[in-house]
Design a protein around this motif. Structure first.
Motif, PDB file in Angstrom:
ATOM      1  N   LYS A   5       0.529 -10.806   1.841  1.00 60.51           N
ATOM      2  CA  LYS A   5       0.541 -11.811   0.761  1.00 60.51           C
ATOM      3  C   LYS A   5       1.871 -11.816   0.007  1.00 60.51           C
ATOM      4  O   LYS A   5       2.500 -12.869  -0.158  1.00 60.51           O
ATOM      5  CB  LYS A   5      -0.623 -11.546  -0.221  1.00 60.51           C
ATOM      6  CG  LYS A   5      -1.998 -11.511   0.434  1.00 60.51           C
ATOM      7  CD  LYS A   5      -3.113 -11.285  -0.570  1.00 60.51           C
ATOM      8  CE  LYS A   5      -3.093  -9.927  -1.262  1.00 60.51           C
ATOM      9  NZ  LYS A   5      -3.339  -8.774  -0.359  1.00 60.51           N
ATOM     10  N   GLY A   8      -1.964  -5.021   2.180  1.00 55.62           N
ATOM     11  CA  GLY A   8      -1.151  -4.957   3.384  1.00 55.62           C
ATOM     12  C   GLY A   8      -1.283  -6.181   4.275  1.00 55.62           C
ATOM     13  O   GLY A   8      -0.715  -6.228   5.363  1.00 55.62           O
ATOM     14  N   THR A  11       4.683 -10.467   0.916  1.00 55.82           N
ATOM     15  CA  THR A  11       5.767 -10.798   1.852  1.00 55.82           C
ATOM     16  C   THR A  11       5.885 -12.315   2.002  1.00 55.82           C
ATOM     17  O   THR A  11       6.989 -12.872   1.956  1.00 55.82           O
ATOM     18  CB  THR A  11       5.505 -10.146   3.234  1.00 55.82           C
ATOM     19  OG1 THR A  11       5.413  -8.729   3.049  1.00 55.82           O
ATOM     20  CG2 THR A  11       6.615 -10.468   4.220  1.00 55.82           C
TER      21      THR A  11
HETATM   22  P1  ADP Z   1      -0.039  -7.505   0.510  1.00 60.72           P
HETATM   23  O1  ADP Z   1       0.755  -8.194  -0.537  1.00 60.72           O
HETATM   24  O2  ADP Z   1      -1.019  -8.421   1.181  1.00 60.72           O
HETATM   25  O3  ADP Z   1      -0.698  -6.257   0.020  1.00 60.72           O
HETATM   26  P2  ADP Z   1       2.547  -6.936   1.659  1.00 60.72           P
HETATM   27  O4  ADP Z   1       3.136  -8.260   1.959  1.00 60.72           O
HETATM   28  O5  ADP Z   1       3.009  -6.247   0.427  1.00 60.72           O
HETATM   29  O6  ADP Z   1       0.960  -7.051   1.675  1.00 60.72           O
HETATM   30  O7  ADP Z   1       2.798  -5.968   2.879  1.00 60.72           O
HETATM   31  C1  ADP Z   1       2.451  -6.316   4.203  1.00 60.72           C
HETATM   32  C2  ADP Z   1       2.828  -5.165   5.118  1.00 60.72           C
HETATM   33  O8  ADP Z   1       4.252  -5.113   5.229  1.00 60.72           O
HETATM   34  C3  ADP Z   1       2.378  -3.807   4.614  1.00 60.72           C
HETATM   35  O9  ADP Z   1       1.918  -3.062   5.719  1.00 60.72           O
HETATM   36  C4  ADP Z   1       3.624  -3.209   4.025  1.00 60.72           C
HETATM   37  O10 ADP Z   1       3.623  -1.795   4.163  1.00 60.72           O
HETATM   38  C5  ADP Z   1       4.718  -3.826   4.876  1.00 60.72           C
HETATM   39  N1  ADP Z   1       5.964  -3.988   4.107  1.00 60.72           N
HETATM   40  C6  ADP Z   1       6.122  -4.750   3.016  1.00 60.72           C
HETATM   41  N2  ADP Z   1       7.387  -4.710   2.559  1.00 60.72           N
HETATM   42  C7  ADP Z   1       8.049  -3.856   3.395  1.00 60.72           C
HETATM   43  C8  ADP Z   1       9.407  -3.379   3.471  1.00 60.72           C
HETATM   44  N3  ADP Z   1      10.329  -3.779   2.584  1.00 60.72           N
HETATM   45  N4  ADP Z   1       9.708  -2.525   4.476  1.00 60.72           N
HETATM   46  C9  ADP Z   1       8.771  -2.129   5.371  1.00 60.72           C
HETATM   47  N5  ADP Z   1       7.499  -2.550   5.368  1.00 60.72           N
HETATM   48  C10 ADP Z   1       7.123  -3.396   4.392  1.00 60.72           C
END
Ligand code: ADP
Length: 253
Positions: A46, A43, A48
């Motif tokens: 990364k 979360g 994103t």
């Molecule tokens: P990591 O890759 O470091 O585990 P992410 O980038 O996947 O983290 O997610 C970062 C945060 O953004 C998390 O809290 C996730 O729930 C939220 N998030 C990611 N994609 C979405 C989306 N499409 N809609 C809503 N929240 C999102």
């Protein structure tokens, strides 16, 4: 690996999902030729961040520069053509096609020869030969010449990984992003896969999201630690290992 000038830069990059800020003013600078790993708890933002770099997601605010050009609003396919390759957790391989066909298809997808279109109308065989030569070069590079005519589905696990790297290589990237390429693998498979990436993509700049910290420490030139959408720390593996904040937030003290 020789590290050179800046290839990728993000300027106060922000991604919001509604009220939630997934990446918060990220300023990331990556040098050409670098092996950079991105680590951080689940979360942290990364994936994103990767999606903002590849164009899979539009940025809410801020900018992305690649090779000195602002690419913030370019489509994913345009970014691939500029030289940003990405390997997914989900396979890029078509199981029913042969190894050679998979490589060829990826080569064609970038369509770098568009500016040669008129020429190619008059000399279609030249273009065909070029494409075959390029495919052969990649097959050799990934060590799959001998199984080039086998169906991808029929390959043993390790060769599939090789093919996946070949498919990325076929898009002629300068920068390649790997989002947990070793998810679900054993320790040995993980080690072998990362070493293969390093060996085959020796001319490329690499950005890697990877959970295996030992491996990250061993192979990265530099490491960026994300936490709650922000860069918590950045530095060489030694610097990161010695960072108290990182230990508190991530390595568990
Ligand atoms: P990591 O890759 O470091 O585990 P992410 O980038 O996947 O983290 O997610 C970062 C945060 O953004 C998390 O809290 C996730 O729930 C939220 N998030 C990611 N994609 C979405 C989306 N499409 N809609 C809503 N929240 C999102």
């Amino acid at each position: 690996r020789t590290v050179g000038e800046t290839i990728l830069e993000t300027d106060n990059l922000v991604k919001k999902f509604g009220q939630f800020t997934a990446t918060d003013r990220i300023n990331l600078t990556v040098e050409r030729g670098e092996f950079r790993s991105i680590i951080g708890p689940n979360g942290a933002g990364k994936t994103t961040l990767f999606n903002l770099i590849t164009g899979a997601l539009p940025a809410t605010d801020g900018a992305v520069y690649f090779d000195g050009e602002d690419i913030t609003t370019l489509s994913p396919s345009e970014r691939v053509r500029r030289g940003i390759g990405r390997s997914f957790q989900i396979s890029n391989i078509f199981g029913g096609l042969t190894v050679r066909e998979n490589i060829r298809l990826a080569s064609q997808s970038i369509d770098r020869d568009r500016y040669n279109f008129v020429e190619s109308l008059f000399k279609p065989t030249d273009r065909y030969d070029q494409m075959n030569e390029r495919t052969d070069r990649i097959l050799e590079r990934i060590g799959l010449e001998d199984v080039a005519d086998e169906t991808a589905d029929a390959l043993p696990y390790g060769d599939k990984r090789r093919l996946e790297i070949g498919v990325v290589l076929a898009t002629e990237p300068e920068l390649v992003l790997f989002d947990e390429p070793t998810a679900g693998m054993s320790v040995e498979e993980t080690q072998a896969t990362i070493e293969l990436i390093e060996e085959v993509l020796v001319d490329q700049t690499l950005l890697l999201i990877e959970h295996d910290i030992e491996l990250v420490m061993e192979l990265s030139d530099r490491i960026t630690v994300l936490n709650r959408g922000e860069i918590l720390a950045e530095g060489t593996p030694d610097e990161i290992a010695a960072d108290g904040d990182v230990q508190d937030a991530y390595l568990g003290g």
